[in-house]
Design a protein around this motif. Structure first.
Motif, PDB file in Angstrom:
ATOM      1  N   LEU A   1      -5.928 -12.056   6.846  1.00 44.57           N
ATOM      2  CA  LEU A   1      -7.030 -11.406   6.127  1.00 44.57           C
ATOM      3  C   LEU A   1      -6.676  -9.952   5.805  1.00 44.57           C
ATOM      4  O   LEU A   1      -6.949  -9.466   4.699  1.00 44.57           O
ATOM      5  CB  LEU A   1      -8.299 -11.481   6.990  1.00 44.57           C
TER       6      LEU A   1
ATOM      7  N   PHE B   1      -6.041  -7.701  15.821  1.00 48.46           N
ATOM      8  CA  PHE B   1      -6.218  -8.464  14.577  1.00 48.46           C
ATOM      9  C   PHE B   1      -7.093  -9.697  14.774  1.00 48.46           C
ATOM     10  O   PHE B   1      -7.572 -10.261  13.800  1.00 48.46           O
ATOM     11  CB  PHE B   1      -4.859  -8.856  13.990  1.00 48.46           C
TER      12      PHE B   1
ATOM     13  N   ILE C   1      -7.350   0.915   6.151  1.00 52.29           N
ATOM     14  CA  ILE C   1      -7.638  -0.528   6.163  1.00 52.29           C
ATOM     15  C   ILE C   1      -7.303  -1.128   7.539  1.00 52.29           C
ATOM     16  O   ILE C   1      -8.038  -1.962   8.055  1.00 52.29           O
ATOM     17  CB  ILE C   1      -6.876  -1.263   5.027  1.00 52.29           C
ATOM     18  N   LEU C   2      -6.208  -0.667   8.131  1.00 55.95           N
ATOM     19  CA  LEU C   2      -5.811  -1.216   9.434  1.00 55.95           C
ATOM     20  C   LEU C   2      -6.290  -0.359  10.610  1.00 55.95           C
ATOM     21  O   LEU C   2      -5.974  -0.670  11.763  1.00 55.95           O
ATOM     22  CB  LEU C   2      -4.290  -1.376   9.511  1.00 55.95           C
TER      23      LEU C   2
ATOM     24  N   PHE D   1      -1.381  -5.513  18.529  1.00 56.70           N
ATOM     25  CA  PHE D   1      -1.685  -6.400  17.404  1.00 56.70           C
ATOM     26  C   PHE D   1      -2.714  -7.476  17.779  1.00 56.70           C
ATOM     27  O   PHE D   1      -3.107  -8.261  16.924  1.00 56.70           O
ATOM     28  CB  PHE D   1      -0.388  -7.004  16.848  1.00 56.70           C
TER      29      PHE D   1
ATOM     30  N   GLY E   1      -6.770 -13.011  11.403  1.00 53.38           N
ATOM     31  CA  GLY E   1      -7.031 -11.591  11.170  1.00 53.38           C
ATOM     32  C   GLY E   1      -5.884 -10.918  10.426  1.00 53.38           C
ATOM     33  O   GLY E   1      -6.107 -10.141   9.502  1.00 53.38           O
TER      34      GLY E   1
ATOM     35  N   VAL F   1      -1.102   5.092   6.843  1.00 51.15           N
ATOM     36  CA  VAL F   1      -0.366   4.640   5.651  1.00 51.15           C
ATOM     37  C   VAL F   1      -1.123   3.551   4.878  1.00 51.15           C
ATOM     38  O   VAL F   1      -0.875   3.352   3.697  1.00 51.15           O
ATOM     39  CB  VAL F   1       1.080   4.159   5.944  1.00 51.15           C
ATOM     40  N   THR F   2      -2.035   2.863   5.555  1.00 54.77           N
ATOM     41  CA  THR F   2      -2.797   1.823   4.851  1.00 54.77           C
ATOM     42  C   THR F   2      -4.178   2.334   4.433  1.00 54.77           C
ATOM     43  O   THR F   2      -5.077   1.545   4.148  1.00 54.77           O
ATOM     44  CB  THR F   2      -2.953   0.571   5.727  1.00 54.77           C
ATOM     45  N   MET F   3      -4.331   3.652   4.409  1.00 53.61           N
ATOM     46  CA  MET F   3      -5.560   4.313   3.980  1.00 53.61           C
ATOM     47  C   MET F   3      -6.786   3.831   4.759  1.00 53.61           C
ATOM     48  O   MET F   3      -7.857   3.623   4.176  1.00 53.61           O
ATOM     49  CB  MET F   3      -5.753   4.125   2.476  1.00 53.61           C
TER      50      MET F   3
ATOM     51  N   PHE G   1     -12.752  -3.847  11.070  1.00 53.97           N
ATOM     52  CA  PHE G   1     -12.580  -3.265   9.731  1.00 53.97           C
ATOM     53  C   PHE G   1     -13.935  -2.785   9.199  1.00 53.97           C
ATOM     54  O   PHE G   1     -14.070  -1.645   8.739  1.00 53.97           O
ATOM     55  CB  PHE G   1     -11.969  -4.330   8.813  1.00 53.97           C
TER      56      PHE G   1
ATOM     57  N   LEU H   1       0.076   3.388  11.271  1.00 52.94           N
ATOM     58  CA  LEU H   1      -0.318   2.227  10.453  1.00 52.94           C
ATOM     59  C   LEU H   1      -1.704   2.422   9.849  1.00 52.94           C
ATOM     60  O   LEU H   1      -1.963   2.012   8.723  1.00 52.94           O
ATOM     61  CB  LEU H   1      -0.270   0.942  11.275  1.00 52.94           C
TER      62      LEU H   1
ATOM     63  N   ILE I   1       0.849  -1.203   0.000  1.00 54.29           N
ATOM     64  CA  ILE I   1       0.000   0.000   0.000  1.00 54.29           C
ATOM     65  C   ILE I   1       0.881   1.248   0.000  1.00 54.29           C
ATOM     66  O   ILE I   1       0.641   2.196  -0.735  1.00 54.29           O
ATOM     67  CB  ILE I   1      -0.927   0.018   1.242  1.00 54.29           C
ATOM     68  N   VAL I   2       1.932   1.242   0.824  1.00 52.76           N
ATOM     69  CA  VAL I   2       2.800   2.417   0.939  1.00 52.76           C
ATOM     70  C   VAL I   2       3.545   2.655  -0.381  1.00 52.76           C
ATOM     71  O   VAL I   2       3.609   3.776  -0.876  1.00 52.76           O
ATOM     72  CB  VAL I   2       3.798   2.254   2.113  1.00 52.76           C
TER      73      VAL I   2
ATOM     74  N   PHE J   1     -10.276  -8.631  13.357  1.00 51.25           N
ATOM     75  CA  PHE J   1     -10.007  -7.805  12.182  1.00 51.25           C
ATOM     76  C   PHE J   1     -11.259  -7.492  11.371  1.00 51.25           C
ATOM     77  O   PHE J   1     -11.564  -6.335  11.099  1.00 51.25           O
ATOM     78  CB  PHE J   1      -8.958  -8.464  11.268  1.00 51.25           C
ATOM     79  N   LEU J   2     -12.010  -8.527  10.979  1.00 49.92           N
ATOM     80  CA  LEU J   2     -13.115  -8.324  10.045  1.00 49.92           C
ATOM     81  C   LEU J   2     -14.182  -7.391  10.623  1.00 49.92           C
ATOM     82  O   LEU J   2     -14.624  -6.453   9.949  1.00 49.92           O
ATOM     83  CB  LEU J   2     -13.731  -9.677   9.650  1.00 49.92           C
TER      84      LEU J   2
END
Lengths: 105, 200
Positions: free
Chosen positions: A55, B78, B45-46, B75, A52, B41-43, B85, B38, A19-20, B81-82
């Motif tokens: 995914l 995670f 998503i994270l 972390f 997770g 930088v991952t727009m 997110f 994080l 992505i970066v 996550f779903l």
């Protein structure tokens, strides 16, 4: 005790880098690692965890691949259209925008 | 719990949240720094799992667990996550679309969009906490938060505005101050969440 599979961690790291850097060079490995990690976790759920992370790596990897393809298509369209537009409207060639864009074509 | 009016202990929660932030300043700021970077930088998503991890750390510190949370526990988000997110993407998208539509109307639209943003963030203020603490799915967690807050909306909106303002006060220091002050918002809402919902 369950541990995160290293493949899931790799998938996450490669996904973030893809992505970066916005490139498929790390996006494709992120997707591969993500799928492998999920299969490994499914195979032995008592030992492995990190679904997770895998995914997240998969989503970022696929997102990066799609974004790269779209950028590639946009670049091709621009490469085809810009010279034609300049031929049709010669005045554009002297504009300040053209001075920046034209060297690339 | 959903049908009764929950008492908002405004001063008590802010004070307890501030004390929690003060006592664990380094850990919270470091975890928040990693989560924000994080997430950005991952727009986005994270953003969900990272915020989820930050909430898990904050709740662990609040509960004074035997094993003190570490930055690495960030972390743990995670695992959810779903749902985390989806929570961030769906409510974020709703806020952005409504704000963009309202911003078409000059002046009044901008005030209205700010009002709508506050309403949405207040209604789902406990959603992510329920996802990571009670292992609830995205939609039931959102609905549980909405059902609780709507019965006593204005005091909760006041709490959200004050907690948000305290968290974003760092923005005055060239924006980067947010990285230091933002965990304060998480701490205040974590105290409120634990007081209302109790331990799982």
């Amino acid at each position: 005790m369950k541990t995160n599979t290293p493949l899931a961690i790799w998938s996450l790291i490669l996904g973030i880098v893809s992505i970066v850097m916005c490139g498929p060079a790390t996006a494709i490995p992120a997707v591969i690692c993500g799928h492998m990690a999920r299969a490994k976790i499914k195979g032995d759920p008592e030992k492995w965890t990190g679904d997770g992370m895998a995914l997240a790596g998969l989503i970022m990897g696929y997102f990066s691949i799609v974004a790269s393809i779209l950028l590639f298509i946009l670049a091709i369209i621009a490469a085809i259209l810009v010279p034609s537009v300049i031929k049709m409207f010669p005045a554009v060639a002297n504009s300040s925008v053209a001075c920046v864009i034209l060297p690339f074509f | 719990m959903e049908n009764t009016k929950t008492v908002v202990k405004f001063g008590e929660w802010i004070e307890a949240g501030f004390n929690l932030y003060k006592e664990n300043f380094v850990l919270l700021v470091l975890a928040n720094f990693i989560a924000v970077i994080l997430g950005l930088v991952t727009m986005g998503i994270l953003a969900g799992p990272m915020l989820g991890g930050l909430i898990l750390i904050t709740l662990g510190l609040l509960d004074k667990n035997e094993k003190k949370p570490e930055v690495g526990n960030l972390f743990d988000g995670f695992q959810y996550f779903l749902d985390a997110f989806l929570f961030i993407i769906v409510w974020g998208a709703i806020s952005v679309v409504v704000t963009m539509l309202l911003n078409i109307v000059p002046c009044a639209g901008q005030i209205l969009s700010l009002f709508v943003s506050i309403v949405i963030s207040t209604l789902v203020m406990f959603g992510l906490y329920l996802i990571v603490d009670r292992k609830m799915s995205f939609w039931p967690a959102s609905m549980a938060s909405i059902n609780l807050v709507k019965n006593n909306f204005f005091p909760f909106a006041g709490l959200m505005i004050v907690a948000g303002a305290l968290g974003y006060i760092g923005a005055f220091a060239c924006g980067v101050g947010v990285l230091i002050t933002l965990p304060l918002t998480t701490c205040i809402i974590a105290v409120a969440y634990r007081d209302i919902f109790g331990k799982p």
